[in-house]
Design a protein around this motif. Structure first.
Motif, PDB file in Angstrom:
ATOM      1  N   THR A   9       8.855  -0.075   3.547  1.00 16.77           N
ATOM      2  CA  THR A   9       9.862  -0.911   2.900  1.00 16.77           C
ATOM      3  C   THR A   9      11.248  -0.284   2.958  1.00 16.77           C
ATOM      4  O   THR A   9      12.239  -0.987   2.821  1.00 16.77           O
ATOM      5  CB  THR A   9       9.489  -1.177   1.431  1.00 16.77           C
ATOM      6  N   LYS A  10      11.325   1.025   3.200  1.00 16.61           N
ATOM      7  CA  LYS A  10      12.620   1.695   3.215  1.00 16.61           C
ATOM      8  C   LYS A  10      13.211   1.769   4.631  1.00 16.61           C
ATOM      9  O   LYS A  10      14.317   1.329   4.869  1.00 16.61           O
ATOM     10  CB  LYS A  10      12.485   3.109   2.636  1.00 16.61           C
ATOM     11  N   CYS A  11      12.458   2.316   5.590  1.00 16.05           N
ATOM     12  CA  CYS A  11      12.999   2.521   6.942  1.00 16.05           C
ATOM     13  C   CYS A  11      12.483   1.502   7.959  1.00 16.05           C
ATOM     14  O   CYS A  11      12.913   1.518   9.107  1.00 16.05           O
ATOM     15  CB  CYS A  11      12.690   3.924   7.426  1.00 16.05           C
ATOM     16  N   LYS A  12      11.560   0.629   7.573  1.00 13.47           N
ATOM     17  CA  LYS A  12      11.014  -0.443   8.420  1.00 13.47           C
ATOM     18  C   LYS A  12      10.176   0.064   9.597  1.00 13.47           C
ATOM     19  O   LYS A  12       9.994  -0.629  10.573  1.00 13.47           O
ATOM     20  CB  LYS A  12      12.129  -1.354   8.949  1.00 13.47           C
ATOM     21  N   ARG A  13       9.666   1.290   9.528  1.00  9.85           N
ATOM     22  CA  ARG A  13       8.803   1.815  10.579  1.00  9.85           C
ATOM     23  C   ARG A  13       7.408   1.232  10.423  1.00  9.85           C
ATOM     24  O   ARG A  13       6.884   1.108   9.325  1.00  9.85           O
ATOM     25  CB  ARG A  13       8.745   3.334  10.503  1.00  9.85           C
ATOM     26  N   HIS A  14       6.769   0.902  11.541  1.00 15.85           N
ATOM     27  CA  HIS A  14       5.434   0.308  11.518  1.00 15.85           C
ATOM     28  C   HIS A  14       4.386   1.409  11.614  1.00 15.85           C
ATOM     29  O   HIS A  14       4.541   2.374  12.358  1.00 15.85           O
ATOM     30  CB  HIS A  14       5.253  -0.642  12.689  1.00 15.85           C
ATOM     31  N   ILE A  15       3.314   1.228  10.854  1.00 16.50           N
ATOM     32  CA  ILE A  15       2.157   2.116  10.926  1.00 16.50           C
ATOM     33  C   ILE A  15       0.967   1.249  11.277  1.00 16.50           C
ATOM     34  O   ILE A  15       0.598   0.326  10.555  1.00 16.50           O
ATOM     35  CB  ILE A  15       1.924   2.839   9.583  1.00 16.50           C
ATOM     36  N   ASP A  16       0.344   1.565  12.431  1.00 18.93           N
ATOM     37  CA  ASP A  16      -0.751   0.768  12.951  1.00 18.93           C
ATOM     38  C   ASP A  16      -2.062   1.481  12.671  1.00 18.93           C
ATOM     39  O   ASP A  16      -2.316   2.561  13.181  1.00 18.93           O
ATOM     40  CB  ASP A  16      -0.566   0.576  14.466  1.00 18.93           C
ATOM     41  N   LEU A  17      -2.901   0.878  11.835  1.00 22.56           N
ATOM     42  CA  LEU A  17      -4.204   1.456  11.503  1.00 22.56           C
ATOM     43  C   LEU A  17      -5.344   0.642  12.104  1.00 22.56           C
ATOM     44  O   LEU A  17      -6.493   0.800  11.715  1.00 22.56           O
ATOM     45  CB  LEU A  17      -4.365   1.542   9.980  1.00 22.56           C
ATOM     46  N   ILE A  59       6.084   9.816   0.463  1.00 20.86           N
ATOM     47  CA  ILE A  59       5.110   8.762   0.206  1.00 20.86           C
ATOM     48  C   ILE A  59       5.887   7.525  -0.233  1.00 20.86           C
ATOM     49  O   ILE A  59       6.615   7.565  -1.214  1.00 20.86           O
ATOM     50  CB  ILE A  59       4.090   9.204  -0.856  1.00 20.86           C
ATOM     51  N   GLN A  60       5.758   6.448   0.548  1.00 28.90           N
ATOM     52  CA  GLN A  60       6.517   5.231   0.320  1.00 28.90           C
ATOM     53  C   GLN A  60       5.575   4.036   0.224  1.00 28.90           C
ATOM     54  O   GLN A  60       4.431   4.097   0.658  1.00 28.90           O
ATOM     55  CB  GLN A  60       7.492   4.971   1.484  1.00 28.90           C
ATOM     56  N   LYS A  61       6.090   2.937  -0.304  1.00 30.06           N
ATOM     57  CA  LYS A  61       5.347   1.679  -0.294  1.00 30.06           C
ATOM     58  C   LYS A  61       5.481   1.048   1.080  1.00 30.06           C
ATOM     59  O   LYS A  61       6.552   1.055   1.684  1.00 30.06           O
ATOM     60  CB  LYS A  61       5.888   0.715  -1.346  1.00 30.06           C
ATOM     61  N   HIS A  62       4.375   0.510   1.585  1.00 26.96           N
ATOM     62  CA  HIS A  62       4.351  -0.168   2.865  1.00 26.96           C
ATOM     63  C   HIS A  62       3.812  -1.573   2.648  1.00 26.96           C
ATOM     64  O   HIS A  62       2.859  -1.771   1.899  1.00 26.96           O
ATOM     65  CB  HIS A  62       3.465   0.573   3.855  1.00 26.96           C
ATOM     66  N   LYS A  63       4.417  -2.546   3.315  1.00 23.69           N
ATOM     67  CA  LYS A  63       3.995  -3.932   3.217  1.00 23.69           C
ATOM     68  C   LYS A  63       3.100  -4.258   4.402  1.00 23.69           C
ATOM     69  O   LYS A  63       3.406  -3.894   5.539  1.00 23.69           O
ATOM     70  CB  LYS A  63       5.211  -4.867   3.215  1.00 23.69           C
ATOM     71  N   GLU A  64       1.997  -4.958   4.137  1.00 26.06           N
ATOM     72  CA  GLU A  64       1.075  -5.337   5.201  1.00 26.06           C
ATOM     73  C   GLU A  64       1.639  -6.550   5.941  1.00 26.06           C
ATOM     74  O   GLU A  64       1.849  -7.609   5.359  1.00 26.06           O
ATOM     75  CB  GLU A  64      -0.298  -5.653   4.629  1.00 26.06           C
ATOM     76  N   ILE A  65       1.889  -6.400   7.238  1.00 21.24           N
ATOM     77  CA  ILE A  65       2.413  -7.480   8.058  1.00 21.24           C
ATOM     78  C   ILE A  65       1.264  -8.271   8.663  1.00 21.24           C
ATOM     79  O   ILE A  65       1.245  -9.497   8.607  1.00 21.24           O
ATOM     80  CB  ILE A  65       3.320  -6.920   9.165  1.00 21.24           C
ATOM     81  N   GLU A  66       0.323  -7.579   9.284  1.00 21.42           N
ATOM     82  CA  GLU A  66      -0.898  -8.162   9.825  1.00 21.42           C
ATOM     83  C   GLU A  66      -2.043  -7.342   9.267  1.00 21.42           C
ATOM     84  O   GLU A  66      -1.832  -6.425   8.484  1.00 21.42           O
ATOM     85  CB  GLU A  66      -0.886  -8.098  11.351  1.00 21.42           C
ATOM     86  N   VAL A  79       0.862  -1.177   0.000  1.00 21.64           N
ATOM     87  CA  VAL A  79       0.000   0.000   0.000  1.00 21.64           C
ATOM     88  C   VAL A  79       0.901   1.229   0.000  1.00 21.64           C
ATOM     89  O   VAL A  79       1.959   1.233   0.627  1.00 21.64           O
ATOM     90  CB  VAL A  79      -0.902   0.011   1.250  1.00 21.64           C
ATOM     91  N   THR A  80       0.495   2.268  -0.689  1.00 22.95           N
ATOM     92  CA  THR A  80       1.256   3.511  -0.709  1.00 22.95           C
ATOM     93  C   THR A  80       0.713   4.431   0.379  1.00 22.95           C
ATOM     94  O   THR A  80      -0.438   4.842   0.344  1.00 22.95           O
ATOM     95  CB  THR A  80       1.141   4.198  -2.074  1.00 22.95           C
ATOM     96  N   LEU A  81       1.572   4.723   1.372  1.00 24.98           N
ATOM     97  CA  LEU A  81       1.203   5.584   2.495  1.00 24.98           C
ATOM     98  C   LEU A  81       2.300   6.619   2.715  1.00 24.98           C
ATOM     99  O   LEU A  81       3.421   6.465   2.239  1.00 24.98           O
ATOM    100  CB  LEU A  81       1.038   4.757   3.781  1.00 24.98           C
ATOM    101  N   SER A  82       1.981   7.636   3.491  1.00 27.31           N
ATOM    102  CA  SER A  82       2.963   8.647   3.837  1.00 27.31           C
ATOM    103  C   SER A  82       3.730   8.172   5.073  1.00 27.31           C
ATOM    104  O   SER A  82       3.149   7.887   6.106  1.00 27.31           O
ATOM    105  CB  SER A  82       2.266   9.968   4.140  1.00 27.31           C
ATOM    106  N   CYS A  83       5.049   8.097   4.964  1.00 25.05           N
ATOM    107  CA  CYS A  83       5.898   7.639   6.065  1.00 25.05           C
ATOM    108  C   CYS A  83       6.371   8.847   6.856  1.00 25.05           C
ATOM    109  O   CYS A  83       6.885   9.810   6.287  1.00 25.05           O
ATOM    110  CB  CYS A  83       7.087   6.847   5.535  1.00 25.05           C
ATOM    111  N   GLN A  84       6.225   8.797   8.193  1.00 22.08           N
ATOM    112  CA  GLN A  84       6.622   9.929   9.033  1.00 22.08           C
ATOM    113  C   GLN A  84       8.131  10.041   9.156  1.00 22.08           C
ATOM    114  O   GLN A  84       8.678  11.132   9.284  1.00 22.08           O
ATOM    115  CB  GLN A  84       5.984   9.790  10.412  1.00 22.08           C
ATOM    116  N   THR A  85       8.826   8.930   9.135  1.00 20.71           N
ATOM    117  CA  THR A  85      10.284   8.963   9.256  1.00 20.71           C
ATOM    118  C   THR A  85      10.933   9.428   7.961  1.00 20.71           C
ATOM    119  O   THR A  85      11.826  10.281   7.971  1.00 20.71           O
ATOM    120  CB  THR A  85      10.818   7.570   9.639  1.00 20.71           C
ATOM    121  N   CYS A  86      10.512   8.855   6.841  1.00 21.01           N
ATOM    122  CA  CYS A  86      11.093   9.216   5.538  1.00 21.01           C
ATOM    123  C   CYS A  86      10.599  10.581   5.051  1.00 21.01           C
ATOM    124  O   CYS A  86      11.241  11.209   4.218  1.00 21.01           O
ATOM    125  CB  CYS A  86      10.742   8.163   4.493  1.00 21.01           C
ATOM    126  N   ARG A  87       9.447  10.996   5.536  1.00 16.30           N
ATOM    127  CA  ARG A  87       8.782  12.232   5.113  1.00 16.30           C
ATOM    128  C   ARG A  87       8.491  12.252   3.627  1.00 16.30           C
ATOM    129  O   ARG A  87       8.600  13.270   2.954  1.00 16.30           O
ATOM    130  CB  ARG A  87       9.594  13.455   5.514  1.00 16.30           C
TER     131      ARG A  87
END
Length: 84
Positions: free
Chosen positions: A73-81, A59-66, A49-57
């Motif tokens: 995918t770049k900085c490995k920060r988790h976003i919990d929705l 819009i990056q691709k994010h992989k769904e873990i759960e 999913v393409t989301l805005s990453c707070q660390t990278c500042r």
């Protein structure tokens, strides 16, 4: 019509034919081992999913873990929705 144009047209047609028939063969091979409800899933969905990453500042691709838990995918920060 020159022979070069004729041969390149034939090669193009064969390439397109091979491109579309290879997908069907892959799908058939994957379903041979599964009969009925014996399908085994070894990993999560792996949805991207393409989301805005707070660390990278950015819009990056994010992989769904759960379910509704994503990892950049770049900085490995988790976003919990998920709902709490």
């Amino acid at each position: 019509m020159s022979w070069v144009s004729f041969i390149s047209g034939c090669v193009s047609v064969l390439f397109v034919y091979a491109l579309f028939t290879s997908d069907k063969e892959k799908n058939e091979i994957g379903l041979e081992g599964a009969e009925g409800n014996e399908l085994i899933v070894n990993s999560q969905s792996g949805r991207y999913v393409t989301l805005s990453c707070q660390t990278c500042r950015k819009i990056q691709k994010h992989k769904e873990i759960e379910d509704n838990l994503y990892q950049c995918t770049k900085c490995k920060r988790h976003i919990d929705l998920r709902r709490h």
